[in-house]
Enzyme design. Structure first.
Site, PDB file in Angstrom:
ATOM      1  N   ARG A 296     -70.896 -59.499  65.901  1.00 55.91           N
ATOM      2  CA  ARG A 296     -71.053 -58.051  65.865  1.00 55.91           C
ATOM      3  C   ARG A 296     -69.910 -57.363  65.121  1.00 55.91           C
ATOM      4  O   ARG A 296     -70.126 -56.430  64.339  1.00 55.91           O
ATOM      5  CB  ARG A 296     -71.156 -57.498  67.290  1.00 55.91           C
ATOM      6  CG  ARG A 296     -71.457 -56.016  67.366  1.00 55.91           C
ATOM      7  CD  ARG A 296     -72.894 -55.732  66.992  1.00 55.91           C
ATOM      8  NE  ARG A 296     -73.105 -55.437  65.581  1.00 55.91           N
ATOM      9  CZ  ARG A 296     -74.216 -55.722  64.935  1.00 55.91           C
ATOM     10  NH1 ARG A 296     -75.215 -56.331  65.516  1.00 55.91           N
ATOM     11  NH2 ARG A 296     -74.336 -55.415  63.659  1.00 55.91           N
TER      12      ARG A 296
ATOM     13  N   LYS B 222     -61.986 -36.834  54.389  1.00 51.86           N
ATOM     14  CA  LYS B 222     -63.009 -36.814  55.433  1.00 51.86           C
ATOM     15  C   LYS B 222     -63.544 -38.232  55.607  1.00 51.86           C
ATOM     16  O   LYS B 222     -64.503 -38.646  54.950  1.00 51.86           O
ATOM     17  CB  LYS B 222     -64.114 -35.831  55.077  1.00 51.86           C
ATOM     18  CG  LYS B 222     -63.645 -34.380  55.065  1.00 51.86           C
ATOM     19  CD  LYS B 222     -64.755 -33.431  54.681  1.00 51.86           C
ATOM     20  CE  LYS B 222     -64.247 -31.997  54.633  1.00 51.86           C
ATOM     21  NZ  LYS B 222     -65.290 -31.033  54.204  1.00 51.86           N
TER      22      LYS B 222
ATOM     23  N   LYS C 206     -54.387 -25.548  49.338  1.00 45.64           N
ATOM     24  CA  LYS C 206     -55.691 -24.992  49.653  1.00 45.64           C
ATOM     25  C   LYS C 206     -55.579 -23.510  50.002  1.00 45.64           C
ATOM     26  O   LYS C 206     -54.481 -22.932  49.950  1.00 45.64           O
ATOM     27  CB  LYS C 206     -56.326 -25.793  50.782  1.00 45.64           C
ATOM     28  CG  LYS C 206     -56.561 -27.270  50.391  1.00 45.64           C
ATOM     29  CD  LYS C 206     -57.132 -28.069  51.514  1.00 45.64           C
ATOM     30  CE  LYS C 206     -58.580 -27.768  51.758  1.00 45.64           C
ATOM     31  NZ  LYS C 206     -59.442 -28.225  50.647  1.00 45.64           N
TER      32      LYS C 206
ATOM     33  N   GLU D 286     -56.378 -25.410  44.876  1.00 47.90           N
ATOM     34  CA  GLU D 286     -57.781 -25.039  45.034  1.00 47.90           C
ATOM     35  C   GLU D 286     -57.974 -23.572  44.677  1.00 47.90           C
ATOM     36  O   GLU D 286     -57.200 -22.714  45.124  1.00 47.90           O
ATOM     37  CB  GLU D 286     -58.203 -25.284  46.484  1.00 47.90           C
ATOM     38  CG  GLU D 286     -59.604 -24.836  46.826  1.00 47.90           C
ATOM     39  CD  GLU D 286     -59.879 -24.951  48.311  1.00 47.90           C
ATOM     40  OE1 GLU D 286     -60.346 -26.029  48.733  1.00 47.90           O
ATOM     41  OE2 GLU D 286     -59.609 -23.980  49.051  1.00 47.90           O
TER      42      GLU D 286
ATOM     43  N   ASP E 185     -63.611 -24.814  43.818  1.00 49.42           N
ATOM     44  CA  ASP E 185     -64.336 -24.955  45.074  1.00 49.42           C
ATOM     45  C   ASP E 185     -65.586 -24.080  45.111  1.00 49.42           C
ATOM     46  O   ASP E 185     -65.527 -22.866  44.889  1.00 49.42           O
ATOM     47  CB  ASP E 185     -63.420 -24.586  46.251  1.00 49.42           C
ATOM     48  CG  ASP E 185     -64.041 -24.942  47.584  1.00 49.42           C
ATOM     49  OD1 ASP E 185     -64.636 -26.022  47.688  1.00 49.42           O
ATOM     50  OD2 ASP E 185     -63.926 -24.128  48.524  1.00 49.42           O
TER      51      ASP E 185
END
Length: 301
Positions: free
Chosen positions: A106, A141, A173, A203, A224
């Protein structure tokens, strides 16, 4: 022999990841099903079989799962990471003490199915934009604890890696910009802070912010949530700011690179890439990748 330009996984990281997964699965008493049904001296041979088309990634982890369970297990691979699979392809054979083979099954499959899934999903995105200069990139992410593995799988699928974490590149950002007082002040502060080997990316969400950013000369600008029309215009602004022509733009190493993000999927990525951006980042290739169907089947007779 390992091809020099291909990425490799650190053996120390592989062993650490696999050992933790085996400890999680075996718990306190080990595989009581195999202990109850299989005599200690029994052996088995099994095949790892692909049940659908895909791209291989994660063989080292599957191999390590069986080796750590029992060093006597023999793992023979017939493909390598980055290879394409057809349904029915025998990926590897595993032979040795039967209890150990089934106990490691597994964990080996979990790693292999997930990473092959990421590589395969990335390959679909990469194929959509193969006629352009753009590269599809993963982001931060990722499943916690599996980032390095997933980024490796992305590269096996023909994608490109973004930064690994908060410590290897500067990405300014919207919240950084809000606190720093604007796009240009944030870039200037980053330039003053960063060493010469650290890239600076910012960004932006409008063409006005893009123009402000280009004057401050970051290494990369992240565009973005801009649609294709705005992205075309962004490429033109970048070209004109650098004093380049259409013929020299793509190959000039001095210009600021452009990265697109937001609303990227298999239906939109082609149009985004055809605008002339250099990179397209999306979490879809890691967070939305389905697992690849792979089974371990004992060979009888």
């Amino acid at each position: 022999m390992t091809t020099p330009h291909l990425p490799v996984l650190s053996p120390l990281m592989v062993e650490e990841q696999v050992r933790a997964a085996l400890v999680e699965d075996l718990g306190r008493a080990g595989d009581i099903t195999s202990q109850a049904t299989i005599a200690p001296d029994m052996t088995a041979t099994a095949e790892l079989n692909a049940r659908e088309e895909g791209i291989v990634a994660g063989l080292d982890l599957a191999r390590a799962a069986f080796r750590l369970m029992d060093p006597e297990i023999r793992f023979e691979a017939f493909v390598k990471d980055g290879d394409r699979l057809e349904p029915g392809t025998v990926i590897a054979t595993v032979s040795g003490p039967a209890r150990a083979v089934l106990s490691a099954e597994r964990v080996a499959l979990n790693f292999l199915m997930h990473l092959c899934g990421v590589a395969t999903h990335t390959g679909h995105f990469a194929q959509e934009i193969a006629h352009t200069q753009a590269k599809v990139c993963c982001t931060r992410k990722t499943i916690p604890g599996l980032r390095a593995l997933e980024k490796y799988a992305v590269r096996m699928g023909g994608g490109s890696s973004h930064r690994y974490g908060l410590d290897d590149a500067i990405l300014i950002k919207d919240n950084h910009i809000a606190v720093a007082g604007g796009v240009a002040p944030a870039i200037r502060a980053a330039r003053a802070f960063a060493g010469h080997l650290v890239k600076v990316e910012v960004e932006v969400t409008t063409l006005e912010e893009l123009e402000e950013a280009l004057e401050a000369q970051p290494d990369v600008v992240l565009l973005d949530n801009m649609g294709p029309e705005l992205l075309y215009r962004a490429v033109e602004i970048n070209r004109d700011c650098a004093g380049l022509t259409d013929a020299t733009y793509a190959a000039d190493p001095r210009r600021v690179k452009l990265e697109a993000s937001g609303n990227v999927n298999l239906k939109t990525i082609r149009a985004i890439a055809e605008t002339g951006v250099d990179y397209i980042s999306t979490s879809k290739i890691t967070m939305a990748a389905p697992t690849l169907d792979i089974g371990l089947d004992v060979v009888v007779g």
